[in-house]
Write an enzyme that holds these catalytic residues in place. Structure first.
Site, PDB file in Angstrom:
ATOM      1  N   LYS A  44      44.368  30.573  34.129  1.00 22.75           N
ATOM      2  CA  LYS A  44      45.739  29.597  34.262  1.00 22.75           C
ATOM      3  C   LYS A  44      46.233  29.667  35.421  1.00 22.75           C
ATOM      4  O   LYS A  44      47.155  28.595  35.597  1.00 22.75           O
ATOM      5  CB  LYS A  44      46.639  30.149  33.099  1.00 22.75           C
ATOM      6  CG  LYS A  44      46.069  30.341  31.693  1.00 22.75           C
ATOM      7  CD  LYS A  44      47.063  31.057  30.898  1.00 22.75           C
ATOM      8  CE  LYS A  44      46.263  31.267  29.465  1.00 22.75           C
ATOM      9  NZ  LYS A  44      47.468  31.993  28.662  1.00 22.75           N
ATOM     10  N   GLY A  45      46.000  30.713  36.446  1.00 22.72           N
ATOM     11  CA  GLY A  45      46.837  30.763  37.599  1.00 22.72           C
ATOM     12  C   GLY A  45      47.067  29.518  38.503  1.00 22.72           C
ATOM     13  O   GLY A  45      47.883  29.332  39.100  1.00 22.72           O
ATOM     14  N   GLU A 100      42.034  27.765  43.423  1.00 18.33           N
ATOM     15  CA  GLU A 100      41.978  28.902  42.857  1.00 18.33           C
ATOM     16  C   GLU A 100      43.589  29.382  43.246  1.00 18.33           C
ATOM     17  O   GLU A 100      44.042  29.293  44.565  1.00 18.33           O
ATOM     18  CB  GLU A 100      40.815  29.882  43.463  1.00 18.33           C
ATOM     19  CG  GLU A 100      41.017  31.437  42.979  1.00 18.33           C
ATOM     20  CD  GLU A 100      40.674  31.689  41.439  1.00 18.33           C
ATOM     21  OE1 GLU A 100      41.800  31.256  40.715  1.00 18.33           O
ATOM     22  OE2 GLU A 100      39.737  32.226  41.074  1.00 18.33           O
ATOM     23  N   ASP A 101      44.071  30.352  42.566  1.00 17.83           N
ATOM     24  CA  ASP A 101      45.465  30.772  42.766  1.00 17.83           C
ATOM     25  C   ASP A 101      45.204  32.162  43.652  1.00 17.83           C
ATOM     26  O   ASP A 101      45.707  31.988  44.780  1.00 17.83           O
ATOM     27  CB  ASP A 101      46.281  31.289  41.698  1.00 17.83           C
ATOM     28  CG  ASP A 101      45.442  31.994  40.620  1.00 17.83           C
ATOM     29  OD1 ASP A 101      44.025  32.493  41.061  1.00 17.83           O
ATOM     30  OD2 ASP A 101      45.992  32.648  39.536  1.00 17.83           O
ATOM     31  N   ASP A 104      40.800  38.083  44.663  1.00 16.24           N
ATOM     32  CA  ASP A 104      40.916  39.580  45.231  1.00 16.24           C
ATOM     33  C   ASP A 104      39.585  40.122  45.209  1.00 16.24           C
ATOM     34  O   ASP A 104      39.139  40.285  46.589  1.00 16.24           O
ATOM     35  CB  ASP A 104      41.457  39.851  43.618  1.00 16.24           C
ATOM     36  CG  ASP A 104      41.857  41.098  43.562  1.00 16.24           C
ATOM     37  OD1 ASP A 104      42.308  41.865  44.448  1.00 16.24           O
ATOM     38  OD2 ASP A 104      41.973  42.183  42.612  1.00 16.24           O
ATOM     39  N   LYS A 132      43.116  38.195  49.149  1.00 12.81           N
ATOM     40  CA  LYS A 132      43.249  39.696  49.233  1.00 12.81           C
ATOM     41  C   LYS A 132      41.872  40.052  49.885  1.00 12.81           C
ATOM     42  O   LYS A 132      40.970  40.926  49.264  1.00 12.81           O
ATOM     43  CB  LYS A 132      43.433  40.596  48.153  1.00 12.81           C
ATOM     44  CG  LYS A 132      44.989  40.130  47.592  1.00 12.81           C
ATOM     45  CD  LYS A 132      45.194  41.117  46.333  1.00 12.81           C
ATOM     46  CE  LYS A 132      46.120  40.717  45.319  1.00 12.81           C
ATOM     47  NZ  LYS A 132      46.065  41.767  44.217  1.00 12.81           N
ATOM     48  N   PHE A 153      50.144  43.725  44.303  1.00 20.91           N
ATOM     49  CA  PHE A 153      50.250  42.656  42.988  1.00 20.91           C
ATOM     50  C   PHE A 153      51.171  41.595  43.041  1.00 20.91           C
ATOM     51  O   PHE A 153      52.511  42.096  43.205  1.00 20.91           O
ATOM     52  CB  PHE A 153      49.926  43.622  41.666  1.00 20.91           C
ATOM     53  CG  PHE A 153      49.733  42.691  40.427  1.00 20.91           C
ATOM     54  CD1 PHE A 153      48.544  42.775  40.081  1.00 20.91           C
ATOM     55  CD2 PHE A 153      50.728  42.030  39.699  1.00 20.91           C
ATOM     56  CE1 PHE A 153      48.205  41.886  39.086  1.00 20.91           C
ATOM     57  CE2 PHE A 153      50.322  41.158  38.611  1.00 20.91           C
ATOM     58  CZ  PHE A 153      48.922  41.349  38.489  1.00 20.91           C
ATOM     59  N   VAL A 154      50.777  40.415  42.977  1.00 20.38           N
ATOM     60  CA  VAL A 154      51.904  39.375  43.151  1.00 20.38           C
ATOM     61  C   VAL A 154      51.984  38.668  41.860  1.00 20.38           C
ATOM     62  O   VAL A 154      50.832  38.470  41.137  1.00 20.38           O
ATOM     63  CB  VAL A 154      51.708  38.280  44.567  1.00 20.38           C
ATOM     64  CG1 VAL A 154      51.846  39.202  45.577  1.00 20.38           C
ATOM     65  CG2 VAL A 154      50.119  37.808  44.080  1.00 20.38           C
ATOM     66  N   ASP A 160      50.565  35.279  36.918  1.00 22.79           N
ATOM     67  CA  ASP A 160      51.308  36.276  35.758  1.00 22.79           C
ATOM     68  C   ASP A 160      50.988  37.645  36.041  1.00 22.79           C
ATOM     69  O   ASP A 160      50.219  38.172  36.456  1.00 22.79           O
ATOM     70  CB  ASP A 160      50.749  35.510  34.312  1.00 22.79           C
ATOM     71  CG  ASP A 160      49.579  36.407  34.054  1.00 22.79           C
ATOM     72  OD1 ASP A 160      48.589  36.332  35.027  1.00 22.79           O
ATOM     73  OD2 ASP A 160      49.248  37.006  32.782  1.00 22.79           O
ATOM     74  N   ARG A 166      54.994  33.261  35.280  1.00 25.72           N
ATOM     75  CA  ARG A 166      54.382  32.103  35.749  1.00 25.72           C
ATOM     76  C   ARG A 166      55.428  31.164  36.412  1.00 25.72           C
ATOM     77  O   ARG A 166      54.964  30.142  37.123  1.00 25.72           O
ATOM     78  CB  ARG A 166      53.319  31.371  34.783  1.00 25.72           C
ATOM     79  CG  ARG A 166      52.250  32.512  34.530  1.00 25.72           C
ATOM     80  CD  ARG A 166      51.236  31.534  33.739  1.00 25.72           C
ATOM     81  NE  ARG A 166      50.283  32.436  32.771  1.00 25.72           N
ATOM     82  CZ  ARG A 166      49.158  32.943  33.467  1.00 25.72           C
ATOM     83  NH1 ARG A 166      48.871  32.624  34.684  1.00 25.72           N
ATOM     84  NH2 ARG A 166      48.272  33.620  32.666  1.00 25.72           N
TER      85      ARG A 166
HETATM   86  P1  5GP Z   1      38.767  38.656  41.383  1.00 26.32           P
HETATM   87  O1  5GP Z   1      39.035  39.903  41.502  1.00 26.32           O
HETATM   88  O2  5GP Z   1      37.711  38.105  40.429  1.00 26.32           O
HETATM   89  O3  5GP Z   1      38.869  38.002  42.693  1.00 26.32           O
HETATM   90  O4  5GP Z   1      40.070  38.172  40.709  1.00 26.32           O
HETATM   91  C1  5GP Z   1      40.136  37.809  39.296  1.00 26.32           C
HETATM   92  C2  5GP Z   1      41.569  37.384  39.109  1.00 26.32           C
HETATM   93  O5  5GP Z   1      42.378  38.392  39.010  1.00 26.32           O
HETATM   94  C3  5GP Z   1      42.241  36.235  39.764  1.00 26.32           C
HETATM   95  O6  5GP Z   1      41.879  34.770  39.590  1.00 26.32           O
HETATM   96  C4  5GP Z   1      43.645  36.562  39.413  1.00 26.32           C
HETATM   97  O7  5GP Z   1      43.910  35.911  37.975  1.00 26.32           O
HETATM   98  C5  5GP Z   1      43.547  37.893  39.048  1.00 26.32           C
HETATM   99  N1  5GP Z   1      44.568  38.561  40.002  1.00 26.32           N
HETATM  100  C6  5GP Z   1      44.072  39.308  41.029  1.00 26.32           C
HETATM  101  N2  5GP Z   1      45.108  39.548  41.897  1.00 26.32           N
HETATM  102  C7  5GP Z   1      46.186  39.172  41.403  1.00 26.32           C
HETATM  103  C8  5GP Z   1      47.438  39.637  41.688  1.00 26.32           C
HETATM  104  O8  5GP Z   1      47.934  40.041  42.716  1.00 26.32           O
HETATM  105  N3  5GP Z   1      48.483  38.760  40.878  1.00 26.32           N
HETATM  106  C9  5GP Z   1      47.851  38.310  39.504  1.00 26.32           C
HETATM  107  N4  5GP Z   1      49.029  37.939  39.062  1.00 26.32           N
HETATM  108  N5  5GP Z   1      46.707  38.129  39.396  1.00 26.32           N
HETATM  109  C10 5GP Z   1      45.620  38.647  40.174  1.00 26.32           C
END
Ligand code: 5GP
Length: 181
Positions: A44-45, A100-101, A104, A132, A153-154, A160, A166
């Site tokens: 959703k982000g 993508e938002d 990570d 990140k 963590f943002v 969210d 959000r």
């Molecule tokens: P990945 O670890 O697969 O790159 O990220 C998976 C998902 O974790 C991201 O799309 C996002 O929804 C969530 N995520 C990762 N880091 C953060 C953060 O700092 N804040 C928030 N709200 N979601 C995060």
């Protein structure tokens, strides 16, 4: 609903909008004027970023949405994300830009790109508002990045924590993380 902990502002609404405009200029310059860009936002982000980016692009663009879900243990950062909502439109032969938002560990985007590339788009690029890199578990090249951040963590601007925050117009740090009930 319990009282929300106030995040500490990291990127103001003005700063976000300015960076989104810069990204739009960069993206515009990279695609031929006649190519019709197809924006695939990750739910959703990514929805707030998508709306601002789409309006900042000086060209028409079509949009679609995809959602990924991560299954794995709470204590293990390695997981296999699964597509829980597919794109509605075919992407074969199209110029697709995944919106993508935040990236990570990179597992979500990496898995998504793997699936989308099987459909033979003409081009497949990525734009992430936040990155990140220190958390990365898979190797991943991002084409456009808004901001690089530390292992924090943002929330806000579509992002969210337990479905909260959000709506915030800015990106903020949520530390320590509040307890969810
Ligand atoms: P990945 O670890 O697969 O790159 O990220 C998976 C998902 O974790 C991201 O799309 C996002 O929804 C969530 N995520 C990762 N880091 C953060 C953060 O700092 N804040 C928030 N709200 N979601 C995060």
């Amino acid at each position: 609903m319990p009282q929300c902990q106030e995040p500490v502002e990291l990127f103001s609404a003005d700063k976000l909008h300015a960076r989104v405009r810069e990204l739009a200029v960069e993206i515009n310059a990279d695609y031929a004027p006649e190519s019709s860009l197809h924006l695939a936002a990750v739910l959703k982000g990514g929805f707030v970023f998508l709306v601002d980016l789409m309006r900042a692009l000086a060209r028409p663009a079509t949009i679609d949405f995809v959602a990924m879900k991560s299954y794995g243990s709470e204590t293990c950062s390695q997981y296999i994300p699964r597509m829980v909502k597919d794109l509605e439109e075919e992407i074969t032969g199209r110029d697709v830009l995944v919106v993508e938002d935040i990236v990570d560990t990179g597992q979500t985007l990496s898995r998504l790109l793997e699936k989308l590339s099987e459909r033979n788009p003409r081009s497949l690029r990525t734009v992430a508002l936040l990155n990140k890199p220190s958390r990365r578990l898979v190797s991943l090249e991002l084409d456009y990045v808004g901001f690089t951040i530390d292992n924090q963590f943002v929330v806000g601007y579509g992002l969210d924590y337990a479905e909260r925050y959000r709506h915030l117009p800015y990106i903020g740090l949520l530390e320590p993380l509040p307890q969810t009930e």
